[in-house]
Design an enzyme around this catalytic site. Structure first.
Site, PDB file in Angstrom:
ATOM      1  N   TYR A 178     -24.422 103.522 -66.501  1.00 28.00           N
ATOM      2  CA  TYR A 178     -25.634 103.107 -65.770  1.00 28.00           C
ATOM      3  C   TYR A 178     -25.916 101.619 -65.990  1.00 28.00           C
ATOM      4  O   TYR A 178     -26.138 100.863 -65.028  1.00 28.00           O
ATOM      5  CB  TYR A 178     -26.822 103.957 -66.245  1.00 28.00           C
ATOM      6  CG  TYR A 178     -28.149 103.501 -65.680  1.00 28.00           C
ATOM      7  CD1 TYR A 178     -28.499 103.785 -64.361  1.00 28.00           C
ATOM      8  CD2 TYR A 178     -29.054 102.768 -66.461  1.00 28.00           C
ATOM      9  CE1 TYR A 178     -29.714 103.361 -63.839  1.00 28.00           C
ATOM     10  CE2 TYR A 178     -30.272 102.348 -65.935  1.00 28.00           C
ATOM     11  CZ  TYR A 178     -30.596 102.643 -64.629  1.00 28.00           C
ATOM     12  OH  TYR A 178     -31.796 102.211 -64.104  1.00 28.00           O
TER      13      TYR A 178
ATOM     14  N   LYS B 157     -25.984  98.478 -63.305  1.00 26.18           N
ATOM     15  CA  LYS B 157     -27.183  97.659 -63.073  1.00 26.18           C
ATOM     16  C   LYS B 157     -26.912  96.179 -63.368  1.00 26.18           C
ATOM     17  O   LYS B 157     -27.546  95.297 -62.785  1.00 26.18           O
ATOM     18  CB  LYS B 157     -28.354  98.189 -63.909  1.00 26.18           C
ATOM     19  CG  LYS B 157     -28.859  99.535 -63.415  1.00 26.18           C
ATOM     20  CD  LYS B 157     -29.435  99.405 -62.005  1.00 26.18           C
ATOM     21  CE  LYS B 157     -29.846 100.716 -61.403  1.00 26.18           C
ATOM     22  NZ  LYS B 157     -30.432 100.547 -60.056  1.00 26.18           N
TER      23      LYS B 157
ATOM     24  N   PRO C 167     -36.780  96.428 -63.205  1.00 29.07           N
ATOM     25  CA  PRO C 167     -37.920  97.111 -63.837  1.00 29.07           C
ATOM     26  C   PRO C 167     -37.650  97.419 -65.306  1.00 29.07           C
ATOM     27  O   PRO C 167     -36.507  97.638 -65.714  1.00 29.07           O
ATOM     28  CB  PRO C 167     -38.023  98.428 -63.045  1.00 29.07           C
ATOM     29  CG  PRO C 167     -37.117  98.292 -61.854  1.00 29.07           C
ATOM     30  CD  PRO C 167     -36.074  97.303 -62.249  1.00 29.07           C
TER      31      PRO C 167
HETATM   32  N1  LIG Z   1     -37.810 104.507 -64.097  1.00 31.57           N
HETATM   33  C1  LIG Z   1     -37.291 103.569 -64.879  1.00 31.57           C
HETATM   34  O1  LIG Z   1     -37.553 103.522 -66.086  1.00 31.57           O
HETATM   35  C2  LIG Z   1     -36.371 102.525 -64.303  1.00 31.57           C
HETATM   36  C3  LIG Z   1     -36.104 101.384 -65.083  1.00 31.57           C
HETATM   37  C4  LIG Z   1     -35.254 100.409 -64.556  1.00 31.57           C
HETATM   38  C5  LIG Z   1     -34.702 100.554 -63.299  1.00 31.57           C
HETATM   39  N2  LIG Z   1     -34.985 101.673 -62.576  1.00 31.57           N
HETATM   40  C6  LIG Z   1     -34.373 101.765 -61.242  1.00 31.57           C
HETATM   41  O2  LIG Z   1     -35.382 101.958 -60.273  1.00 31.57           O
HETATM   42  C7  LIG Z   1     -34.865 102.729 -59.190  1.00 31.57           C
HETATM   43  C8  LIG Z   1     -35.773 103.929 -58.945  1.00 31.57           C
HETATM   44  O3  LIG Z   1     -35.785 104.717 -60.118  1.00 31.57           O
HETATM   45  P1  LIG Z   1     -36.749 105.949 -60.354  1.00 31.57           P
HETATM   46  O4  LIG Z   1     -37.273 105.815 -61.733  1.00 31.57           O
HETATM   47  O5  LIG Z   1     -37.686 106.108 -59.229  1.00 31.57           O
HETATM   48  O6  LIG Z   1     -35.692 107.148 -60.422  1.00 31.57           O
HETATM   49  P2  LIG Z   1     -35.266 108.235 -59.334  1.00 31.57           P
HETATM   50  O7  LIG Z   1     -34.024 108.826 -59.860  1.00 31.57           O
HETATM   51  O8  LIG Z   1     -36.391 109.162 -59.067  1.00 31.57           O
HETATM   52  O9  LIG Z   1     -35.013 107.373 -58.022  1.00 31.57           O
HETATM   53  C9  LIG Z   1     -33.775 107.219 -57.398  1.00 31.57           C
HETATM   54  C10 LIG Z   1     -33.828 107.769 -55.993  1.00 31.57           C
HETATM   55  O10 LIG Z   1     -32.541 107.616 -55.393  1.00 31.57           O
HETATM   56  C11 LIG Z   1     -32.187 108.828 -54.748  1.00 31.57           C
HETATM   57  N3  LIG Z   1     -30.725 108.906 -54.653  1.00 31.57           N
HETATM   58  C12 LIG Z   1     -29.849 109.234 -55.630  1.00 31.57           C
HETATM   59  N4  LIG Z   1     -28.602 109.191 -55.153  1.00 31.57           N
HETATM   60  C13 LIG Z   1     -28.685 108.793 -53.857  1.00 31.57           C
HETATM   61  C14 LIG Z   1     -27.726 108.561 -52.842  1.00 31.57           C
HETATM   62  N5  LIG Z   1     -26.407 108.724 -53.055  1.00 31.57           N
HETATM   63  N6  LIG Z   1     -28.153 108.155 -51.623  1.00 31.57           N
HETATM   64  C15 LIG Z   1     -29.493 108.000 -51.378  1.00 31.57           C
HETATM   65  N7  LIG Z   1     -30.436 108.240 -52.293  1.00 31.57           N
HETATM   66  C16 LIG Z   1     -30.041 108.615 -53.524  1.00 31.57           C
HETATM   67  C17 LIG Z   1     -32.807 109.910 -55.607  1.00 31.57           C
HETATM   68  O11 LIG Z   1     -32.910 111.132 -54.946  1.00 31.57           O
HETATM   69  C18 LIG Z   1     -34.156 109.255 -55.939  1.00 31.57           C
HETATM   70  O12 LIG Z   1     -35.075 109.498 -54.908  1.00 31.57           O
HETATM   71  C19 LIG Z   1     -33.445 103.077 -59.559  1.00 31.57           C
HETATM   72  O13 LIG Z   1     -32.568 102.121 -58.997  1.00 31.57           O
HETATM   73  C20 LIG Z   1     -33.435 102.953 -61.076  1.00 31.57           C
HETATM   74  O14 LIG Z   1     -32.147 102.680 -61.569  1.00 31.57           O
HETATM   75  C21 LIG Z   1     -35.799 102.664 -63.042  1.00 31.57           C
END
Ligand SMILES: NC(=O)c1ccc[n+]([C@@H]2O[C@H](COP(=O)([O-])OP(=O)(O)OC[C@H]3O[C@@H](n4cnc5c(N)ncnc54)[C@H](O)[C@@H]3O)[C@@H](O)[C@H]2O)c1
Length: 255
Positions: free
Chosen positions: A161, A165, A191
């Protein structure tokens, strides 16, 4: 619809859950017509229906960003529905909703490594490839790629992961160089640990709360904390900013 994004059309990949859902609402609130592009069709439909109930324009498009035909169909459907594409938020990832395993680097399965790269990196590339022709036609566009603070700090037990990123940073800079001549800005938001889960377990809440202690602003980060950065990079206020990464984490990683 009034607002800084009035008349614009925004695609949010992974907009059916978590932080992407907050981006969809934030961009719609600023006047954008929203395309919820999401692998979970039921969630995409629910988010689009909810936005419409609130008086916004939105459609759901079931999309697997890792699949070229699906990414192209996403852009085609967005164009058919709204006649233009101005903003692409490359947010979809394997993270929480489609979960990743947390294991030492030498125990991660090759299949999981490959799928991580396919969704988190190839997906960003394919979605951009599909949307850029529509932006080029108008000589204007905004691409916002979602990385993670972990790409700058490292984070043990999920090397696939974090590596994906970190790739987003180079992808952003290179795409920004290639698309500047077309009037398309490409930026990145990283984030911090965000309480994005719809029904978080006690363990998740504990983990997200512990992250607060590492911050200058010592509280739990929520999806709404990221929306301002996305709206800024989507709006004309950032028209002379490209290739940049903005860390939004309450001052944990001062990049
Ligand atoms: N929550 C955190 O702590 C955090 C921290 C840093 C970065 N992020 C990044 O922020 C973004 C959103 O994260 P989140 O926390 O909402 O998690 P999340 O897993 O709920 O969001 C990811 C979304 O992408 C969708 N998805 C997965 N595979 C897919 C595909 N092949 N095609 C289309 N959609 C797909 C999922 O169904 C989900 O809705 C992500 O890129 C994550 O890496 C999150």
């Amino acid at each position: 619809m009034a607002g800084r994004l009035a008349g614009k059309v925004a695609i949010i990949t992974g907009g059916g859950h978590g932080i992407g859902k907050a981006y969809a609402l934030g961009l719609a609130t600023e006047g954008a017509k929203v395309v919820v592009a999401e692998i979970d069709a039921i969630a995409a439909d629910a988010v689009a229906a909810d936005l419409k109930r609130q008086g916004f324009e939105a459609i759901a498009v079931r999309t697997d960003v890792a699949d070229r035909a699906s990414a192209e169909a996403m852009a085609k459907r967005a164009f058919e529905a709204f006649g233009r594409i101005d903003i692409l938020v490359n947010n979809a990832a394997i993270f929480a909703t489609v979960p990743m395993s947390r294991s030492p680097f030498d125990e991660i399965e090759i299949e999981e490594w490959d799928r991580m790269m396919a969704v988190n990196l190839r997906g960003m590339w394919l979605a951009s490839r599909a949307a850029v022709p529509h932006m080029r036609k108008r000589g204007y566009g905004k691409i916002i790629n979602i990385s993670s603070g972990t790409a700058l700090k490292g984070s043990a037990s999920r090397i696939h992961y974090v590596t994906s990123k970190a790739g987003v940073l180079g992808f952003t800079r290179t795409l920004a160089q290639e698309l500047g001549k077309d009037g398309i800005c490409v930026n990145c938001v990283a984030p911090g640990s965000t309480l994005s889960e719809e029904n978080p377990s006690e363990g998740i809440v504990r983990m997200r709360s512990a992250a607060a202690e590492e911050r200058a602003i010592q509280r739990v980060q929520r999806p709404g904390d990221l929306v301002g950065a996305i709206v800024f990079f989507a709006s004309p206020e950032s028209d002379f900013i490209t290739g940049q990464t903005l860390v939004v984490d309450g001052g944990a990683c001062m990049h």
